[in-house]
Design an enzyme around this catalytic site. Structure first.
Site, PDB file in Angstrom:
ATOM      1  N   HIS A 121       0.838  -1.196   0.000  1.00  0.00           N
ATOM      2  CA  HIS A 121       0.000   0.000   0.000  1.00  0.00           C
ATOM      3  C   HIS A 121       0.871   1.244   0.000  1.00  0.00           C
ATOM      4  CE1 HIS A 121      -3.355   2.658   0.886  1.00  0.00           C
ATOM      5  NE2 HIS A 121      -2.582   3.238   1.778  1.00  0.00           N
ATOM      6  N   ASP A 171     -14.861   3.798   8.894  1.00  0.00           N
ATOM      7  CA  ASP A 171     -13.773   4.660   8.431  1.00  0.00           C
ATOM      8  C   ASP A 171     -14.287   5.667   7.406  1.00  0.00           C
ATOM      9  OD1 ASP A 171     -10.960   5.517   7.906  1.00  0.00           O
ATOM     10  OD2 ASP A 171     -11.447   4.687   5.945  1.00  0.00           O
ATOM     11  N   ARG A 175     -13.852  13.914   9.636  1.00  0.00           N
ATOM     12  CA  ARG A 175     -12.556  14.521   9.960  1.00  0.00           C
ATOM     13  C   ARG A 175     -12.197  15.592   8.940  1.00  0.00           C
ATOM     14  NH1 ARG A 175      -9.054   9.642   9.482  1.00  0.00           N
ATOM     15  NH2 ARG A 175      -7.353  11.126   9.669  1.00  0.00           N
ATOM     16  N   SER A 184      -7.032   4.499  10.152  1.00  0.00           N
ATOM     17  CA  SER A 184      -7.854   4.582   8.945  1.00  0.00           C
ATOM     18  C   SER A 184      -7.247   3.748   7.817  1.00  0.00           C
ATOM     19  CB  SER A 184      -7.968   6.057   8.530  1.00  0.00           C
ATOM     20  OG  SER A 184      -8.481   6.187   7.232  1.00  0.00           O
ATOM     21  N   LYS A 212      -8.446  -0.417   6.418  1.00  0.00           N
ATOM     22  CA  LYS A 212      -8.795  -0.800   5.047  1.00  0.00           C
ATOM     23  C   LYS A 212      -7.925  -1.954   4.553  1.00  0.00           C
ATOM     24  CE  LYS A 212      -8.810   3.676   4.202  1.00  0.00           C
ATOM     25  NZ  LYS A 212      -9.140   5.077   4.035  1.00  0.00           N
TER      26      LYS A 212
HETATM   27  N1  URA Z   1      -5.778   8.300   3.927  1.00  0.00           N
HETATM   28  C1  URA Z   1      -6.673   7.530   4.577  1.00  0.00           C
HETATM   29  O1  URA Z   1      -7.102   6.517   4.062  1.00  0.00           O
HETATM   30  N2  URA Z   1      -7.065   7.874   5.804  1.00  0.00           N
HETATM   31  C2  URA Z   1      -6.619   8.978   6.433  1.00  0.00           C
HETATM   32  O2  URA Z   1      -7.005   9.235   7.550  1.00  0.00           O
HETATM   33  C3  URA Z   1      -5.696   9.784   5.737  1.00  0.00           C
HETATM   34  C4  URA Z   1      -5.298   9.413   4.486  1.00  0.00           C
END
Ligand code: URA
Ligand code: CA
Length: 432
Positions: free
Chosen positions: A82, A161, A168, A183, A187
């Site tokens: 990632h 998320d 946010r 976050s 994922k």
């Molecule tokens: N990318 C994400 O997936 N989450 C965040 O909080 C910031 C960047």
């Protein structure tokens, strides 16, 4: 339990229990906890931070808020890579076949590009016929058979998320290490792999502008992964300038083909090896990172990596002939050179702004709904540290419109020529 008590506890620097974190995430996902309370809590976290245990709990609570992908039907150690996002980041296109050529299963779920960053799926779709709409069964079958497949995002992954990230975004609480780390990791964990390699970018084109911030984020993510039973490693890499030379979908496919043949840009190759060796090591296919790197170089040299790329394209409906004939990839109508206005050394190529210039041509999306043009983009002819003579081309614009004055203007504003400059460090550190 009452949300107001948990907000106050965090505000005053307390540590929330697993049950309390589950209560917050569960309640917020269901809509029992309103946005205003969740915002206050996120701001409390922003100022008071979270312990390692709280971060791991928050991550798992978000994983458990929705579907998770079960890859247990795939044999072997599934390693995912990632990147925190960059400009011209062609690594996934190279790494997927490169690692699969060493019999490591690559079961990849990828996304599309947005804003100044590109997406792997868009790039793959530059190959005629290639599609990512395959069902879960076919996906598993392909990975077991040939070790490689890519699908688009499916299922209702980490809804907590999604909701929290959107909140946010409008409450000044994006830039919090525990919230970003959980976050991203939620994922990755929901996507089902056994091990995770992270490429944390730093510089103008990245989310983390300084090396120290990038290192802190990398440490946070690696700790979360290891704490929840997924082996995780990270590379901190430069995104002050775009990666490689190509920015744009078909152009990056060509760049990936070159790199799989050992003829790619040096920085792209170096980063692919840095990330690839961690993937090979975590998949237990080498006993050291050095041995892993040797194995990767071997499959580039003997052509197996390139063969794997062809197999992968064919399996997903694409025409593998583009590998031997990249001129059959979509081509833009116009190629326009951007000449240097003076002699000197390239000192700056501002990654995110150059990414935006490529987006203006149609290579990327301004909004989720925008249509993209797979043929267009930019080819850098110089990188930071290269000397240049007045009149020599800095960038070749590949466009499907004749007037590109806006793009030329943006390129001149964001490539600085000076008396001397050195190429930036590419890999700032390895976090294990
Ligand atoms: N990318 C994400 O997936 N989450 C965040 O909080 C910031 C960047
Ligand atoms: Ca590139």
């Amino acid at each position: 339990m009452r949300m107001v008590d948990l907000i106050e506890k965090k505000r005053d620097g307390g540590e929330l229990s697993t049950e309390e974190i589950n209560f917050i995430i569960d309640g917020y996902t269901k809509g029992d906890i309103p946005d205003y309370q969740m915002s206050a809590w996120a701001m409390a976290v922003f100022f008071q931070n979270m312990t390692q245990r709280e971060r791991a709990d928050l991550t798992m609570a978000m994983v458990n808020s929705g579907d998770t992908i079960d890859l247990s039907a795939i044999e072997g150690v599934k390693v995912d890579k990632h990147s925190t996002g960059g400009v011209g980041d062609t690594t996934t296109l190279v790494l997927a076949p490169l690692v699969a050529a060493l019999d490591i299963p690559v079961a990849k779920m990828s996304g599309r590009g947005l804003g100044h960053t590109g997406g792997t799926i868009d790039k793959l779709e530059a190959i005629e016929g290639f599609h990512v709409e395959i069902d879960r069964e076919e996906f598993v079958r392909l990975v077991n058979q040939d070790k490689i497949a890519v699908i688009g995002q499916t299922g209702n992954l980490t809804p907590a998320d999604k909701k929290l990230y959107a909140l946010r975004d409008v409450t000044g609480t994006v830039n919090s290490i525990p919230l970003i780390a959980s976050s991203i990791m939620s994922k990755k964990i929901a996507a089902g792999s056994d091990a995770i390699v992270l490429d944390v970018k730093t510089g103008a084109g990245a989310f983390m502008k300084t090396v120290d911030d990038a290192k802190e984020l990398a440490h946070a993510m690696v700790s979360i992964g290891n704490n929840v039973g997924r082996k995780t490693m990270a590379v901190i890499s430069d995104m002050s300038q775009p990666l490689g030379l190509a920015i744009g979908n078909a152009l990056e496919v060509k760049e990936a083909i070159d790199t799989l043949q050992g003829k790619g840009p040096k920085d792209l190759e170096e980063l692919c090896l840095a990330l690839g060796r961690q993937m090979v090591f975590l998949a237990n296919k080498a006993s050291s990172l050095e041995e892993a790197e040797e194995k990767l170089k071997e499959v580039i040299k003997n052509g197996k990596a390139l063969e794997k790329f062809k197999e992968f394209i064919k399996n997903q409906g694409g025409n593998p002939d583009v590998v031997d004939h990249p001129e059959n990839l979509p081509q833009a109508k116009y190629q326009i050179e951007v000449p240097a206005k003076e002699d000197g050394v390239v000192a700056e190529i501002v990654a995110d702004e150059i990414g935006t210039a490529a987006m203006w041509l149609g290579a990327g999306r301004a909004t989720k709904e925008s249509e993209i043009d797979l043929a267009v983009g930019l080819m850098l002819n110089k990188k930071i540290g290269d000397s240049v003579k007045k009149g020599e081309s800095l960038v070749t614009i590949h466009a499907n419109r004749e007037n590109v004055d806006d793009v030329i203007g943006k390129i001149y504003e964001n490539i600085r020529i000076s008396d001397h400059a050195e190429a930036p460090t590419l890999v700032y550190g390895i976090i294990t």
